[in-house]
Write a protein that holds these residues in place. Structure first.
Motif, PDB file in Angstrom:
ATOM      1  N   GLY A  56       0.793  -1.224   0.000  1.00 18.51           N
ATOM      2  CA  GLY A  56       0.000   0.000   0.000  1.00 18.51           C
ATOM      3  C   GLY A  56       0.821   1.267   0.000  1.00 18.51           C
ATOM      4  N   VAL A  57       2.118   1.190   0.284  1.00 16.55           N
ATOM      5  CA  VAL A  57       2.982   2.364   0.216  1.00 16.55           C
ATOM      6  C   VAL A  57       3.329   2.630  -1.247  1.00 16.55           C
ATOM      7  N   ARG A  58       3.094   3.829  -1.704  1.00 17.76           N
ATOM      8  CA  ARG A  58       3.288   4.161  -3.117  1.00 17.76           C
ATOM      9  C   ARG A  58       4.475   5.070  -3.374  1.00 17.76           C
ATOM     10  N   GLN A  59       4.848   5.884  -2.397  1.00 12.42           N
ATOM     11  CA  GLN A  59       5.844   6.908  -2.697  1.00 12.42           C
ATOM     12  C   GLN A  59       6.399   7.474  -1.406  1.00 12.42           C
ATOM     13  N   ILE A  60       7.664   7.853  -1.432  1.00  8.18           N
ATOM     14  CA  ILE A  60       8.289   8.566  -0.320  1.00  8.18           C
ATOM     15  C   ILE A  60       8.625   9.967  -0.821  1.00  8.18           C
ATOM     16  N   VAL A  61       8.128  10.970  -0.115  1.00  9.76           N
ATOM     17  CA  VAL A  61       8.315  12.362  -0.537  1.00  9.76           C
ATOM     18  C   VAL A  61       9.153  13.091   0.504  1.00  9.76           C
ATOM     19  N   ASP A 118      -1.959   4.085  -0.148  1.00  5.45           N
ATOM     20  CA  ASP A 118      -3.332   3.917  -0.634  1.00  5.45           C
ATOM     21  C   ASP A 118      -4.351   4.171   0.464  1.00  5.45           C
ATOM     22  N   HIS A 119      -3.899   4.054   1.701  1.00  8.42           N
ATOM     23  CA  HIS A 119      -4.766   4.310   2.848  1.00  8.42           C
ATOM     24  C   HIS A 119      -3.885   4.752   4.006  1.00  8.42           C
ATOM     25  N   THR A 120      -4.503   5.262   5.047  1.00  9.52           N
ATOM     26  CA  THR A 120      -3.759   5.830   6.167  1.00  9.52           C
ATOM     27  C   THR A 120      -2.889   4.798   6.872  1.00  9.52           C
ATOM     28  N   TRP A 121      -3.403   3.578   7.010  1.00  9.64           N
ATOM     29  CA  TRP A 121      -2.653   2.558   7.741  1.00  9.64           C
ATOM     30  C   TRP A 121      -1.341   2.227   7.040  1.00  9.64           C
ATOM     31  N   ALA A 122      -1.406   2.112   5.719  1.00  3.11           N
ATOM     32  CA  ALA A 122      -0.176   1.843   4.981  1.00  3.11           C
ATOM     33  C   ALA A 122       0.808   2.999   5.139  1.00  3.11           C
ATOM     34  N   ALA A 123       0.315   4.222   5.038  1.00  2.00           N
ATOM     35  CA  ALA A 123       1.186   5.387   5.167  1.00  2.00           C
ATOM     36  C   ALA A 123       1.817   5.457   6.551  1.00  2.00           C
ATOM     37  N   LYS A 124       1.038   5.189   7.592  1.00  3.17           N
ATOM     38  CA  LYS A 124       1.569   5.242   8.956  1.00  3.17           C
ATOM     39  C   LYS A 124       2.606   4.152   9.190  1.00  3.17           C
ATOM     40  N   ARG A 125       2.339   2.955   8.688  1.00  6.75           N
ATOM     41  CA  ARG A 125       3.310   1.869   8.844  1.00  6.75           C
ATOM     42  C   ARG A 125       4.592   2.216   8.099  1.00  6.75           C
ATOM     43  N   GLY A 126       4.425   2.799   6.929  1.00  8.30           N
ATOM     44  CA  GLY A 126       5.604   3.198   6.168  1.00  8.30           C
ATOM     45  C   GLY A 126       6.412   4.258   6.887  1.00  8.30           C
ATOM     46  N   ALA A 127       5.724   5.218   7.491  1.00  6.41           N
ATOM     47  CA  ALA A 127       6.408   6.279   8.226  1.00  6.41           C
ATOM     48  C   ALA A 127       7.193   5.712   9.402  1.00  6.41           C
TER      49      ALA A 127
END
Length: 745
Positions: free
Chosen positions: A281-286, A297-306
């Motif tokens: 679900g992680v698409r990009q690192i900015v 793609d969703h908040t959970w994926a972004a938070k886990r990625g962070a």
């Protein structure tokens, strides 16, 4: 929004639309909306500057240049009545819980003679020229000004529309307009038992010349203003259809979790994102200058990625900043002479003649806003334009920020403003909008940037830390004959509105302190600007009145104790020249049972305040047990002039008092190694429901123009609370928060 209003905002003069030139300052102008209907435009000028509406020609089928050229056209709100009789109010004030989406429509509905629930509200688009609030110098919501600025112009707009509709009906019936009246969205001719709805009259009404001097209702004839009207925004908030910034959902939207540099002023050095990219679900690192965002793609994926990022920061010069450094800077600055904010009489002679001198230093900490809805912003940045979905108190500043970040012209920027889940001044800032735009420029899709609660608290813009040095000289009877007050702290206005910072004085920082309601013959109030290194500061549910009232009202209590006079009586004797302030004190004293004995360990404290155009007195009852404070009861008397909706007044005061109790007891942001130590509600405490006292609000009837309500309850609370603690314990608290001071006393 109607095409007619859009044309007016763009400055177009088209058939069926109104140009900006058609709107006359201090007046109301009329035209037809596309598809039929009546459009009213009116400007809002400083409170109390009422003038009659000016004549204007109809622009039906004509050119806007035929309209009188009476100066700069800067209307601040619009009314539209369509052929179905629907009344739409495009309002430049945003709803953030304070009730303006009910109280301002009440002003229109009263004079227009329509049911309140028939008025529809639209957010005003960003347009500084059309929607300027002269009390604040821009299109923004804050300063407890909404009703103050709208009181007369909104009523004039409704009254003008009513007169025009009655005239149109009278022409149609060929009767004297004086024989007709308006009621519930229709014009009635009682003699012939005829009635016609507004919707059938608006086209004809739009062709009539505007009356110069419409007569507003006598307050004794109000049917709606002053009644306890139900809030128009409650049903949508209850059923979940109300749209806050956090509720925005767009096709193909991505979600960003952001990690900001923990040190003020620090920047990004490097980031290892290998593990973050492996998360589904992680698409990009900015990367941006001081942060990294993970796009998912969703908040959970972004938070886990962070959480999987390995980041190195350039911490910079602030990495060594400690809380004590900030305090030492302020203490040192307090030794300098300040810029004079007020000087009355001969302060030197006053102190020479005094029999007793009392000196004190008061300190108040940094505070976070901690709004219920964390800051968030959704953006879609494209080569040909930019859309921003946000809840903001400053829509035009949002546009300015987007222009700066994207390089696009202002007419390519669209701000979709939403309801705010709390503002308190936090959403007067656009830092989080700027950051979302920097991220959005690198994402080929709409992206929602949401701060976690930790990011929200640790990367806020804080209520400044203030350091006050104050002294008074008392005569033989204990009355103050000399008063000297030096205020040391950050200037928010020097950054936020530089023209307002004049001759070294921040007028907000010294508010209340420089306009005391008390009879003090010799006064000197000055201000020393001292910025807290790289720590950003901002408005916080008022700043000057909030911090100033705590100092002034605490010190007045000290003087009463020195004089061995009851603190309420001491105030009454000094308020002879301010009868409205004395009156609210009397009302509060009677309601609270001032003078009645309390059990051991309990105390009762009082404060009086004049700010935001309103007069307040708060009396608080507390119990102190082993350093823990329980607030048992709060009584508030308020004279805010003419009352529009008692429900919203009571709710705002109750909410403001709860906000104030929370801050006074627990509120504190501290700095260690250039970082904010607090991170969530575990260490930035909120008042619990079980700790919330009964709050009585007594509204004093008044015929004066309306005053502000959103911030005064918070501002007047802290000194009443600390004065009650003194009454219970004999401990004088000159520093907040209360909890830490009592535990270390």
């Amino acid at each position: 929004m109607s095409r007619g209003l859009l044309d007016a905002q763009k400055g177009h003069a088209s058939k069926g639309g109104l140009s900006r030139r058609t709107f006359l300052k201090f007046g109301v102008t009329v035209g037809a909306a596309a598809g039929g209907g009546l459009v009213l435009g009116f400007s809002i000028s400083a409170a109390g500057q009422g003038q009659g509406a000016q004549n204007a020609k109809s622009v039906i089928g004509g050119d806007a240049n035929e309209m009188p050229q009476g100066g700069v056209f800067q209307p601040n709100a619009f009314v539209q009545i369509d052929t179905a009789g629907k009344v739409t109010l495009v309002i430049p004030k945003v709803e953030m819980g304070q009730g303006v989406y009910t109280s301002i429509p009440m002003l229109i509905a009263e004079e227009l003679e329509v049911p309140l629930d028939s008025v529809v509200i639209d957010h005003a688009p960003p347009n500084e020229k059309l929607f300027m609030d002269p009390l604040l110098g821009g299109q923004l919501t804050g300063g407890s000004t909404s009703i103050r600025y709208a009181w007369e112009p909104m009523r004039k707009a409704g009254a003008t529309a009513r007169v025009l509709l009655i005239s149109a009906a009278a022409q149609q019936w060929q009767v004297d307009p004086a024989s007709c009246h308006a009621e519930r969205g229709q014009v009635v001719h009682a003699a012939s038992n005829r009635a016609i709805g507004y919707g059938k009259l608006v086209d004809a009404a739009a062709r009539l010349p505007v009356p110069q001097d419409v007569r507003l209702k006598d307050p004794k004839d109000f049917k709606l203003i002053g009644t306890t009207a139900k809030r128009l925004d409650s049903p949508e908030k209850v059923d979940g259809t109300a749209m806050f910034g956090l509720d925005v959902r767009l096709p193909d939207m991505k979600y960003a979790a952001i990690v900001n540099c923990p040190v003020f002023g620090g920047t990004l050095a490097s980031v290892d994102d290998i593990n973050a990219k492996k998360i589904p679900g992680v698409r990009q690192i900015v990367k941006v200058d001081n942060a990294v965002a993970v796009i998912g793609d969703h908040t959970w994926a972004a938070k886990r990625g962070a959480a999987a990022l390995v980041i190195k920061w350039n911490e910079g010069r602030s990495a060594g900043v400690q809380m004590q450094h900030v305090i030492d800077d302020l203490a040192s600055a307090s030794k300098r002479e300040g810029a004079v904010a007020r000087k009355d009489g001969d302060i030197g002679k006053g102190f020479t003649d005094a029999k007793t001198r009392v000196d004190a230093v008061y300190q108040q900490p940094f505070l976070a806003h901690a709004t219920m809805e964390p800051v968030n912003c959704t953006v879609h940045v494209r080569a040909d334009g930019c859309d921003i979905w946000v809840g903001t108190q400053v829509p035009t500043r949002a546009v300015d920020t987007a222009v700066k970040i994207t390089g696009l012209p202002a007419d390519k920027i669209t701000v979709h403003n939403h309801l705010l889940g709390g503002g308190f001044g936090r959403r007067l800032e656009t830092d989080f909008i700027a950051q979302a735009l920097k991220i959005g420029k690198q994402v080929d899709a709409p992206v929602k940037v949401t701060f976690t609660r930790e990011e929200d608290i640790q990367h806020d813009m804080y209520r400044p830390y203030y350091y006050d040095v104050i002294a008074a000289g008392l005569d033989a009877n204990g009355k103050p004959i000399a008063w000297q007050h030096r205020i040391v702290g950050s200037s928010i206005l020097a950054r936020f509105a530089p023209p307002a910072f004049k001759n070294g004085v921040d007028p907000d920082a010294v508010e209340v302190a420089a306009q005391l309601p008390y009879d003090l013959p010799n006064q000197l109030v000055d201000y020393v600007r001292q910025e807290p290194r790289d720590i950003p500061t901002a408005f916080w549910r008022g700043v000057g009145p909030t911090r100033g009232t705590f100092v002034v009202e605490s010190f007045i209590d000290e003087l009463a104790a020195q004089a061995k006079v009851d603190p309420a009586k001491y105030r009454r004797d000094l308020l002879a020249g301010t009868p409205r302030a004395r009156n609210v004190l009397d009302v509060a004293m009677q309601a609270a049972g001032w003078g009645n004995a309390l059990p051991k360990g309990q105390g009762r404290g009082v404060s009086v305040m004049h700010a935001f155009g309103s007069f307040f007195s708060i009396i608080a009852d507390v119990t102190v047990d082993n350093g823990e404070v329980a607030v048992n009861r709060v009584v508030c008397a308020v004279d805010c002039g003419m009352v529009v909706n008692p429900n919203t007044i009571e709710a705002q005061i109750q909410g403001g008092i709860i906000f104030g109790i929370t801050a006074a007891l627990y509120g504190e942001v501290t700095i260690k190694d250039g970082r904010v130590e607090q991170s969530n509600f575990t260490d930035y405490r909120m008042l619990r429901l079980s700790q919330t006292p009964p709050i009585e609000v007594h509204i004093v009837k008044s015929a004066e123009a309306p005053g502000g309500i959103g911030e005064p309850g918070t501002a007047a609370l802290a000194p009443a609370l600390t004065n009650a603690i003194y009454a219970a314990t004999g401990k004088r608290l000159r520093q907040l928060p209360v909890g830490r001071q009592l535990q270390t006393a």
